[in-house]
Design a protein around this motif. Structure first.
Motif, short mmCIF file in Angstrom:
data_model
loop_
_atom_site.label_atom_id
_atom_site.label_comp_id
_atom_site.label_asym_id
_atom_site.label_seq_id
_atom_site.Cartn_x
_atom_site.Cartn_y
_atom_site.Cartn_z
N PHE A 182 5.36 18.44 8.31
CA PHE A 182 4.39 17.53 8.72
C PHE A 182 3.91 16.80 9.82
CE2 PHE A 182 0.57 15.25 7.44
CZ PHE A 182 -0.30 16.20 6.98
N VAL A 183 5.36 16.25 9.66
CA VAL A 183 5.05 15.05 10.68
C VAL A 183 5.28 15.70 12.09
CG1 VAL A 183 6.71 12.68 11.30
CG2 VAL A 183 6.09 13.41 8.52
N VAL A 184 5.73 16.50 12.11
CA VAL A 184 6.03 16.90 13.10
C VAL A 184 4.54 17.46 13.79
CG1 VAL A 184 7.04 18.56 14.86
CG2 VAL A 184 8.22 17.38 13.75
N GLY A 185 4.15 18.03 12.57
CA GLY A 185 2.44 18.71 12.94
C GLY A 185 1.62 18.23 13.40
N MET A 186 1.91 16.95 12.69
CA MET A 186 0.89 15.19 13.10
C MET A 186 1.35 15.04 14.57
SD MET A 186 1.53 13.26 9.32
CE MET A 186 0.78 11.74 10.41
N THR A 187 1.97 14.97 14.93
CA THR A 187 2.62 14.72 16.52
C THR A 187 2.05 15.21 17.47
OG1 THR A 187 4.61 13.77 14.98
CG2 THR A 187 4.30 14.44 17.50
N PHE A 188 1.84 16.66 17.11
CA PHE A 188 1.97 17.28 18.39
C PHE A 188 0.11 17.65 18.35
CE2 PHE A 188 6.15 18.77 18.23
CZ PHE A 188 6.57 18.57 19.61
N ALA A 189 -0.27 17.36 16.73
CA ALA A 189 -1.58 17.52 16.96
C ALA A 189 -2.68 16.46 17.22
CB ALA A 189 -2.01 17.61 15.39
N SER A 190 -1.52 14.83 17.42
CA SER A 190 -1.74 13.43 17.97
C SER A 190 -2.10 13.74 19.56
CB SER A 190 -1.29 12.27 17.33
OG SER A 190 -1.36 12.43 16.01
N LEU A 191 -0.88 14.09 20.32
CA LEU A 191 -0.47 15.01 21.10
C LEU A 191 -2.02 15.95 21.74
CD1 LEU A 191 3.04 14.61 21.83
CD2 LEU A 191 1.40 12.38 22.27
N GLY A 192 -2.14 16.97 20.83
CA GLY A 192 -3.08 17.85 21.46
C GLY A 192 -4.66 16.97 22.02
N LEU A 193 -5.12 16.10 20.88
CA LEU A 193 -5.86 15.41 20.37
C LEU A 193 -6.31 14.33 22.01
CD1 LEU A 193 -6.78 14.66 17.00
CD2 LEU A 193 -7.78 16.30 17.95
N VAL A 194 -5.21 14.13 22.43
CA VAL A 194 -5.74 13.87 23.70
C VAL A 194 -5.71 14.27 25.35
CG1 VAL A 194 -3.98 12.27 25.10
CG2 VAL A 194 -3.41 11.45 23.45
N ALA A 195 -5.46 15.48 24.76
CA ALA A 195 -5.89 16.60 25.75
C ALA A 195 -7.09 16.95 25.69
CB ALA A 195 -4.85 17.36 26.03
N ASN A 196 -7.39 17.47 24.44
CA ASN A 196 -8.90 18.12 23.97
C ASN A 196 -9.32 16.80 24.65
OD1 ASN A 196 -10.61 19.35 22.29
ND2 ASN A 196 -10.56 17.53 21.68
N ALA A 197 -9.21 15.16 24.32
CA ALA A 197 -10.78 14.05 24.69
C ALA A 197 -11.13 14.16 26.42
CB ALA A 197 -9.87 12.56 24.31
N LEU A 198 -9.58 15.22 26.54
CA LEU A 198 -9.99 14.86 28.55
C LEU A 198 -10.53 16.48 28.82
CD1 LEU A 198 -5.98 13.30 29.18
CD2 LEU A 198 -8.35 11.89 29.15
N ALA A 199 -10.33 17.35 27.83
CA ALA A 199 -10.43 18.80 28.60
C ALA A 199 -11.63 18.56 28.73
CB ALA A 199 -10.15 19.86 27.66
N GLN A 200 -12.18 19.74 29.83
CA GLN A 200 -13.70 19.92 30.35
C GLN A 200 -14.00 21.22 30.20
OE1 GLN A 200 -16.34 17.49 30.65
NE2 GLN A 200 -14.76 15.60 31.16
N GLY A 201 -13.08 21.72 29.53
CA GLY A 201 -13.50 23.09 29.19
C GLY A 201 -12.11 23.80 29.32
N TYR A 202 -12.36 25.29 28.69
CA TYR A 202 -10.61 25.69 28.16
C TYR A 202 -9.68 25.91 28.72
CZ TYR A 202 -13.55 26.90 24.16
OH TYR A 202 -14.36 26.64 22.56
N ASP A 203 -9.77 26.07 29.94
CA ASP A 203 -8.74 25.86 30.82
C ASP A 203 -8.31 25.57 30.72
OD1 ASP A 203 -9.97 28.02 31.71
OD2 ASP A 203 -11.41 28.17 33.30
N PHE A 204 -8.49 24.09 30.84
CA PHE A 204 -7.71 22.52 31.23
C PHE A 204 -6.53 22.85 30.38
CE2 PHE A 204 -6.37 17.81 29.95
CZ PHE A 204 -6.46 17.92 30.98
N PHE A 205 -6.36 23.79 28.95
CA PHE A 205 -5.61 23.82 28.11
C PHE A 205 -4.15 24.62 28.48
CE2 PHE A 205 -8.95 23.20 25.20
CZ PHE A 205 -9.29 21.54 25.08
#
Length: 261
Positions: free
Chosen positions: A154-177
């Motif tokens: 669960f802690v590992v999931g929280m970690t990568f979810a947090s990092l993913g939300l950083v990319a989510n805040a920067l993304a302009q579209g799905y291709d960015f991922f």
């Protein structure tokens, strides 16, 4: 407003209804979702574990399929949490405008971000439990120590979810991922000891590996699955905590700048 973007996240119990909303939506496609999340690591486990395992019998006295399974569960947690924090969260934020609707309720943006992070971690652990079940059927991880793996996942999931939300805040579209998965997550898998010992890498890559959150997760989870205890638990937990807390704060700041300014 400019200064408030950088203030510490404000935590409240108002995230709970948002988490529940995501859970209720997920329940409609729960079986397909879980099967989709475990398919890739399961194929990897069987193909590499038995295919390559027939040529490479053991690593440091550990049967290769056991070595691979104890690392691949961390990889699957990383991928499941990342997919949810990227594609699903982006859909709710940008495409479906679910976040806009939530913001019309007595909720703060920080509540929404926290709920998204915890939901992505929860969903990744659900997939992790399914993978553990497969491992048990293969006779892997049949130790009491394996019970301690669940809170770690669960802690590992929280970690990568947090990092993913950083990319989510920067993304302009799905291709960015695509860049995030190809340039960050995929190299991390090969540098973190999932498939083979990090000691096989050049010294400079070993140094980088020691700083990666997936490496820390593998260092913690693998000994427990194999019936032992982590040797560097304190430093590994510190690395994971740093990425988790730092990632969540950065995701909060960037999302505030994107949606509130």
């Amino acid at each position: 407003m400019q200064n408030s973007n950088y203030s510490l996240p404000a935590f409240s119990l108002r995230f709970i209804p948002i988490w529940q909303r995501n859970f209720l939506v997920w329940k409609k496609l729960a079986v397909a979702s879980v099967l989709g999340n475990i398919a890739d690591p399961l194929i990897t486990l069987i193909a590499f574990g038995y295919g390559l395992g027939s040529l490479l019998k053991s690593i440091d006295g550990i049967p290769y399929i056991h070595y691979l399974a104890s690392g691949s569960i961390c990889m699957s947690i990383m991928m499941a949490a990342s997919f949810e924090a990227l594609y699903s969260a982006f859909s709710r934020m940008h495409v479906q405008r679910t976040w806009d609707a939530l913001m019309n309720a007595p909720l703060a943006l920080d509540d929404v971000i926290l709920a998204e992070m915890l939901w992505a971690a929860t969903k990744s652990v659900i997939s992790g439990v399914a993978i553990l079940g497969v491992m048990f059927m293969l006779g892997i991880g049949l130790h009491w120590n394996t019970l301690l793996v669940l809170p770690l996942l669960f802690v590992v999931g929280m970690t990568f979810a947090s990092l993913g939300l950083v990319a989510n805040a920067l993304a302009q579209g799905y291709d960015f991922f695509t860049y995030y998965f190809t340039l960050l997550l995929t190299p991390m898998i090969f540098l973190s000891g999932v498939y083979y010992p990090v000691s096989q890498l050049p010294p400079w890559l070993q140094a980088i590996s020691q700083l990666l959150p997936l490496s820390a997760a593998v260092h913690l989870v693998r000994p427990l699955v194999l019936g032992g205890w982590p040797m560097t638990a304190a430093s590994d937990m510190a690395i994971i905590a740093l990425y988790c807390v730092g990632g969540f704060y950065l995701a909060t700041v960037l999302t505030r700048r994107r949606l509130l300014n």
